[in-house]
Design an enzyme around this catalytic site. Structure first.
Site, mmCIF file in Angstrom:
data_model
loop_
_atom_site.group_PDB
_atom_site.id
_atom_site.type_symbol
_atom_site.label_atom_id
_atom_site.label_comp_id
_atom_site.label_asym_id
_atom_site.label_seq_id
_atom_site.Cartn_x
_atom_site.Cartn_y
_atom_site.Cartn_z
ATOM 1 N N GLY A 34 18.858 -5.485 5.019
ATOM 2 C CA GLY A 34 18.709 -5.606 6.476
ATOM 3 C C GLY A 34 19.713 -6.607 7.037
ATOM 4 O O GLY A 34 20.483 -7.233 6.294
ATOM 5 N N LEU A 69 19.224 -9.611 8.511
ATOM 6 C CA LEU A 69 19.000 -10.990 8.076
ATOM 7 C C LEU A 69 19.163 -11.102 6.564
ATOM 8 O O LEU A 69 19.715 -12.096 6.067
ATOM 9 C CB LEU A 69 17.595 -11.449 8.511
ATOM 10 C CG LEU A 69 17.204 -12.866 8.139
ATOM 11 C CD1 LEU A 69 18.250 -13.882 8.621
ATOM 12 C CD2 LEU A 69 15.837 -13.217 8.714
ATOM 13 N N ILE A 110 7.746 -3.825 -0.526
ATOM 14 C CA ILE A 110 6.673 -4.809 -0.323
ATOM 15 C C ILE A 110 5.328 -4.149 -0.015
ATOM 16 O O ILE A 110 4.293 -4.784 -0.121
ATOM 17 C CB ILE A 110 7.022 -5.881 0.748
ATOM 18 C CG1 ILE A 110 7.171 -5.276 2.149
ATOM 19 C CG2 ILE A 110 8.226 -6.702 0.347
ATOM 20 C CD1 ILE A 110 7.103 -6.326 3.264
ATOM 21 N N THR A 170 8.209 -12.144 14.704
ATOM 22 C CA THR A 170 8.879 -11.679 15.919
ATOM 23 C C THR A 170 8.278 -12.202 17.226
ATOM 24 O O THR A 170 7.071 -12.461 17.310
ATOM 25 C CB THR A 170 8.846 -10.123 15.950
ATOM 26 O OG1 THR A 170 9.382 -9.655 17.192
ATOM 27 C CG2 THR A 170 7.423 -9.582 15.826
ATOM 28 N N TYR A 201 4.565 -2.274 16.549
ATOM 29 C CA TYR A 201 5.410 -3.181 15.761
ATOM 30 C C TYR A 201 4.903 -4.618 15.901
ATOM 31 O O TYR A 201 4.654 -5.303 14.904
ATOM 32 C CB TYR A 201 6.866 -3.059 16.235
ATOM 33 C CG TYR A 201 7.776 -4.155 15.734
ATOM 34 C CD1 TYR A 201 8.141 -4.217 14.393
ATOM 35 C CD2 TYR A 201 8.280 -5.133 16.595
ATOM 36 C CE1 TYR A 201 8.985 -5.230 13.923
ATOM 37 C CE2 TYR A 201 9.111 -6.139 16.148
ATOM 38 C CZ TYR A 201 9.465 -6.175 14.806
ATOM 39 O OH TYR A 201 10.287 -7.180 14.354
HETATM 40 N N1 LIG Z 1 15.887 -7.088 14.631
HETATM 41 C C1 LIG Z 1 15.338 -7.857 15.576
HETATM 42 O O1 LIG Z 1 15.750 -7.827 16.746
HETATM 43 C C2 LIG Z 1 14.214 -8.801 15.230
HETATM 44 C C3 LIG Z 1 13.650 -9.557 16.263
HETATM 45 C C4 LIG Z 1 12.625 -10.459 15.949
HETATM 46 C C5 LIG Z 1 12.183 -10.577 14.640
HETATM 47 N N2 LIG Z 1 12.734 -9.805 13.665
HETATM 48 C C6 LIG Z 1 12.207 -9.946 12.296
HETATM 49 O O2 LIG Z 1 13.249 -10.472 11.499
HETATM 50 C C7 LIG Z 1 13.148 -9.941 10.170
HETATM 51 C C8 LIG Z 1 14.483 -9.364 9.759
HETATM 52 O O3 LIG Z 1 14.838 -8.346 10.688
HETATM 53 P P1 LIG Z 1 16.210 -7.556 10.596
HETATM 54 O O4 LIG Z 1 16.795 -7.524 11.939
HETATM 55 O O5 LIG Z 1 17.006 -8.044 9.441
HETATM 56 O O6 LIG Z 1 15.618 -6.109 10.288
HETATM 57 P P2 LIG Z 1 16.300 -4.886 9.544
HETATM 58 O O7 LIG Z 1 17.771 -4.954 9.686
HETATM 59 O O8 LIG Z 1 15.555 -3.678 9.971
HETATM 60 O O9 LIG Z 1 15.941 -5.208 8.015
HETATM 61 C C9 LIG Z 1 14.677 -5.026 7.464
HETATM 62 C C10 LIG Z 1 14.882 -4.535 6.048
HETATM 63 O O10 LIG Z 1 13.597 -4.332 5.447
HETATM 64 C C11 LIG Z 1 13.656 -3.107 4.748
HETATM 65 N N3 LIG Z 1 12.323 -2.559 4.518
HETATM 66 C C12 LIG Z 1 11.623 -1.691 5.294
HETATM 67 N N4 LIG Z 1 10.455 -1.391 4.683
HETATM 68 C C13 LIG Z 1 10.437 -2.091 3.520
HETATM 69 C C14 LIG Z 1 9.525 -2.179 2.442
HETATM 70 N N5 LIG Z 1 8.377 -1.478 2.433
HETATM 71 N N6 LIG Z 1 9.815 -2.984 1.412
HETATM 72 C C15 LIG Z 1 10.978 -3.678 1.385
HETATM 73 N N7 LIG Z 1 11.910 -3.614 2.347
HETATM 74 C C16 LIG Z 1 11.622 -2.825 3.409
HETATM 75 C C17 LIG Z 1 14.515 -2.219 5.610
HETATM 76 O O11 LIG Z 1 14.993 -1.119 4.866
HETATM 77 P P3 LIG Z 1 15.296 0.280 5.638
HETATM 78 O O12 LIG Z 1 16.181 -0.071 6.799
HETATM 79 O O13 LIG Z 1 15.930 1.096 4.591
HETATM 80 O O14 LIG Z 1 13.959 0.792 6.075
HETATM 81 C C18 LIG Z 1 15.630 -3.192 5.990
HETATM 82 O O15 LIG Z 1 16.628 -3.231 5.006
HETATM 83 C C19 LIG Z 1 12.002 -8.946 10.197
HETATM 84 O O16 LIG Z 1 10.829 -9.566 9.718
HETATM 85 C C20 LIG Z 1 11.811 -8.618 11.677
HETATM 86 O O17 LIG Z 1 10.485 -8.264 11.969
HETATM 87 C C21 LIG Z 1 13.747 -8.935 13.923
#
Ligand SMILES: NC(=O)c1ccc[n+]([C@@H]2O[C@H](COP(=O)([O-])OP(=O)(O)OC[C@H]3O[C@@H](n4cnc5c(N)ncnc54)[C@H](OP(=O)(O)O)[C@@H]3O)[C@@H](O)[C@H]2O)c1
Length: 287
Positions: free
Chosen positions: A10, A12, A36, A100, A124
């Site tokens: 992802g 982060l 997970i 989030t 979400y």
């Molecule tokens: N993006 C935002 O704007 C945002 C805002 C606030 C908070 N956050 C939080 O910040 C954190 C990181 O977000 P990010 O932007 O890096 O998100 P991201 O780019 O969507 O990365 C999340 C990763 O988790 C993987 N994933 C999904 N289901 C999974 C599972 N069952 N087991 C293991 N890995 C799994 C995804 O794989 P696939 O893509 O292959 O499904 C992806 O590689 C998350 O906790 C998110 O809730 C994000």
């Protein structure tokens, strides 16, 4: 230092892999290696690797898709967080879990503190909040970082979407009645690395976001402005006109005083919003 990173592919996850010190032993686990939502997979990986710290960035982050994939969202964002917390606690690993701003309903007019009542508008946000509660219940020393509007050079995100449209000189309509603070993933990564290095932050819940508040429309304009050769027209539209599947908070700003009091600065890595946007656009042009 032995670090297990979940969600390593992802935004982060990739930022953390890039900046984690070379002399740490990092297991950067993607979804294939460590799902997970699969309890035995979580216990097996943690008991085998024996991490000092687990960083849980894995999540189902597609806000609109979550509305029609409720069970899946529950299994990753809620149960997945629970399994990671239980197994980390059982095998003596510290835990940093990421959550989030979408746990809030956006009816505030001042930035949300960690003490404010949570009321999510979408699947979400509500499944992420349930995950927070499981983490706090099952891991006494866990640190939870709530962040917002993450952008980076990796994966899918708002900055890259707008960059690609503007580069093709497409005209775009962007929502101007949702306000938040874009957060550069490298800043969150740097924060987490410093928390682990220093090891002094009290367990509990913390807010951490970029320090510049704007609407999605403002954000798109800043991206377009940084792309000097652009001919795209960026127009504001309302949330109602945009008609997204999931409801989103109108005001999604986090109060980050608590973590700042511990000496952790915002935009520490990027040295400011404009500079990080410009750097990412320069980087994207080279790809
Ligand atoms: N993006 C935002 O704007 C945002 C805002 C606030 C908070 N956050 C939080 O910040 C954190 C990181 O977000 P990010 O932007 O890096 O998100 P991201 O780019 O969507 O990365 C999340 C990763 O988790 C993987 N994933 C999904 N289901 C999974 C599972 N069952 N087991 C293991 N890995 C799994 C995804 O794989 P696939 O893509 O292959 O499904 C992806 O590689 C998350 O906790 C998110 O809730 C994000």
């Amino acid at each position: 230092m032995r670090v297990l990173l979940t969600g390593a592919k992802g935004q982060l996850g990739q930022s953390l892999s890039r900046y984690i010190p070379q002399d740490w032993i990092l297991l950067a686990a993607d979804k294939v290696f460590l799902d997970i939502a699969n309890e035995s997979n979580v216990y097996d990986v943690i008991s085998d690797f024996k991490p000092d710290v687990v960083i849980n960035t894995a999540a189902f982050t597609s806000v609109d898709d979550a509305e029609t994939h409720i069970d899946f969202s529950e299994s990753v964002n809620n149960l997945g967080a629970k399994y990671v917390a239980q197994a980390s606690s059982k095998y003596g690993a510290k835990l940093i879990h990421v959550s989030t701003d979408y746990v809030f309903d956006g009816n505030s007019s001042v930035p949300y503190t960690e003490k404010d009542t949570v009321k999510s508008l979408n699947v979400y946000g509500s499944t992420k909040h349930k995950g927070e509660l499981e983490v706090l219940k099952y891991h006494a020393d866990a640190i939870i970082i709530r962040t917002s509007w993450v952008y980076s050079e990796y994966g899918k995100n708002f900055l890259k979407t707008i960059f690609n449209l503007v580069e093709k000189n497409k005209d775009i309509k962007v929502v101007d009645d949702q306000v938040g603070a874009p957060t550069y993933a490298a800043d969150i990564a740097n924060l987490i690395i410093n928390i682990i290095k220093e090891g002094t932050l009290q367990p509990g819940l913390y807010h951490y976001s970029g320090d510049t508040v704007m609407s999605w429309y403002d954000f798109a304009n800043k991206i377009a402005a940084a792309m000097t050769s652009s001919h795209s027209k960026v127009e504001p539209i309302s949330t109602a006109e945009y008609r997204a599947i999931a409801r989103r908070p109108k005001y999604s700003v986090l109060n980050c005083d608590k973590i700042e009091k511990f000496g952790y600065k915002r935009s520490c890595f990027s040295k400011g919003f404009e500079q990080s946007v410009r750097a990412l656009i320069d980087e994207s042009k080279k790809l």
